[in-house]
Scaffold this motif. Sequence first.
Motif, PDB file in Angstrom:
ATOM      1  N   ASP A   1      47.803  75.580  62.896  1.00  0.00           N
ATOM      2  CA  ASP A   1      49.156  76.077  63.180  1.00  0.00           C
ATOM      3  C   ASP A   1      50.216  75.196  62.525  1.00  0.00           C
ATOM      4  N   VAL A   2      49.984  73.895  62.520  1.00  0.00           N
ATOM      5  CA  VAL A   2      50.959  72.967  61.925  1.00  0.00           C
ATOM      6  C   VAL A   2      51.022  73.164  60.412  1.00  0.00           C
TER       7      VAL A   2
ATOM      8  N   LEU B   1      61.252  70.946  58.569  1.00  0.00           N
ATOM      9  CA  LEU B   1      59.949  70.767  59.219  1.00  0.00           C
ATOM     10  C   LEU B   1      59.791  69.395  59.845  1.00  0.00           C
TER      11      LEU B   1
ATOM     12  N   GLU C   1      52.891  76.072  58.899  1.00  0.00           N
ATOM     13  CA  GLU C   1      54.343  76.000  58.766  1.00  0.00           C
ATOM     14  C   GLU C   1      54.765  75.726  57.327  1.00  0.00           C
TER      15      GLU C   1
ATOM     16  N   HIS D   1      53.762  65.803  64.388  1.00  0.00           N
ATOM     17  CA  HIS D   1      53.251  66.590  65.524  1.00  0.00           C
ATOM     18  C   HIS D   1      52.287  65.769  66.376  1.00  0.00           C
TER      19      HIS D   1
ATOM     20  N   GLU E   1      58.182  66.511  65.968  1.00  0.00           N
ATOM     21  CA  GLU E   1      58.285  67.936  66.227  1.00  0.00           C
ATOM     22  C   GLU E   1      57.319  68.396  67.300  1.00  0.00           C
TER      23      GLU E   1
ATOM     24  N   GLU F   1      44.768  72.847  66.505  1.00  0.00           N
ATOM     25  CA  GLU F   1      46.225  72.981  66.300  1.00  0.00           C
ATOM     26  C   GLU F   1      46.635  72.598  64.884  1.00  0.00           C
ATOM     27  N   ILE F   2      45.761  71.895  64.167  1.00  0.00           N
ATOM     28  CA  ILE F   2      46.083  71.534  62.771  1.00  0.00           C
ATOM     29  C   ILE F   2      46.426  72.783  61.970  1.00  0.00           C
TER      30      ILE F   2
ATOM     31  N   GLU G   1      51.180  67.992  69.968  1.00  0.00           N
ATOM     32  CA  GLU G   1      49.922  68.724  70.104  1.00  0.00           C
ATOM     33  C   GLU G   1      48.771  68.106  69.324  1.00  0.00           C
ATOM     34  N   LEU G   2      49.071  67.215  68.377  1.00  0.00           N
ATOM     35  CA  LEU G   2      47.998  66.577  67.599  1.00  0.00           C
ATOM     36  C   LEU G   2      47.751  65.138  68.050  1.00  0.00           C
TER      37      LEU G   2
ATOM     38  N   LEU H   1      53.667  65.703  58.024  1.00  0.00           N
ATOM     39  CA  LEU H   1      53.788  66.830  58.962  1.00  0.00           C
ATOM     40  C   LEU H   1      52.858  66.657  60.161  1.00  0.00           C
ATOM     41  N   LEU H   2      51.625  66.231  59.897  1.00  0.00           N
ATOM     42  CA  LEU H   2      50.690  66.018  61.008  1.00  0.00           C
ATOM     43  C   LEU H   2      51.220  64.930  61.944  1.00  0.00           C
TER      44      LEU H   2
END
Length: 311
Positions: free
Chosen positions: A267-268, A308, A271, A64, A31, A264-265, A34-35, A60-61
Motif C-alpha cells: 500500500d505504501v 508523500l 502511493e 511510514h 506519514e 502494508e509495504i 503501519e510499517l 517512503l518506507l
Amino acid sequence: MKKPLVPALVTLSVLALTSACGGSAGGSGSEGDELEGLTGTIGSKDFSEQYILAHITGELLNAHGADVEVNTQLVGSANVRQALENGDFIGYWEYTGTSWITYNKQTKPITDPEKQFQAVKEADAENGIAWLDPAPFNNTYAFAVRTDKAEELGVSTLSDVAGLPESEQTFCIESEFSTRDDGWPGLTEAYGFDVTDDSVTMLDTGVIYTATQEGTDCNFGEVFSTDGRIPALDLTVMEDDQSFFPVYQGGLTLDADVLEEHPEIADVIAEVSPLLTTEKMQELNAKADVDGEDPEDIAIDFLIEEGLIDG
C-alpha cells in the motif's frame, strides 16, 4: 536496465558495504506507523536511476514507521539479485525484462507489458521473490535522433527509419547490444534496415548520446528510454512500432517472507509507483546525470513535491 556482471562474494560484499554506506534512509516526514518493526536494507544496481529509486523507497518506507537502510554500493546487477535471494537485501527495484530473460532464462520476451509482468511475477514467486505492482516507466532499449534531424527526415518510428535512403541509415551502438538476442541482429532483421558495416559505429554507452546529438558518427543512437540525456540533448526517441524490444518495466521486488510479514509495504509503495512514468524518470535521471545532483536529495525533493513526505 543494466547489464549483469558475474556474481562474486555477494554476501561478504553486501555486509561490508551496508556498513560502509551507513545509516537509516531517515525520512524527513512522518506519514504513519503501519510499517513499525520493518528493518533491513533496500538495495540498488549501480546507476543513477537505481540510486534514486532506492532512496525514494527507503525514505517512503521510513516515513511510514520502518527503519530501513539504503545500500547503493553494490556493483553488478547479478550481485544485487543474489543479495535479495540471500536475504542480505529485503528489496530492490528490478525490470521485468531483465528478470524474465536474465534470471528466469527465457529467450522469448512477452511484448504485452501486463502479460510480461504477470509471467515474471509467477516465475519469481518460485524463487521466493515477490513483485509489487510495477510503475509505468519502461527502461528499454530505444533509438534516438536529434529532434531537428527527425523533423528533417520526417521519421517518428523505426519503420520510418527503415524506409530512409541507405545514406541516412547510420547508427551508433554499443558492443554488447551488437550481439544480444534482443539487440542489433534481431532488430535489423525485424525492421529490414538497409545497412552495411560502414553504417554502424561502435561506441561506449555514454558517448553514444553526445555522438547522436552532434550527428557526426550517426543519425540514430542506441539509448535507454528513461535516460535523462534524451530531453537534455533534445533527442527524439523513435517508436518501436513492431514491439521488437522487450518490456523493461520497473517494479519493487521483495523477499516474499518480508512482504508476508509486512503486507502494508504494498500500500505504501502504491502511493509512489503510479507517479514514476518514463518521462518522470527521464526528468529525475537528468538531475543526477546532467545536473550532478545527489540521488538521495533528488528522491527526497521528489517525495516532498508529491506530498508523500513532509518537508
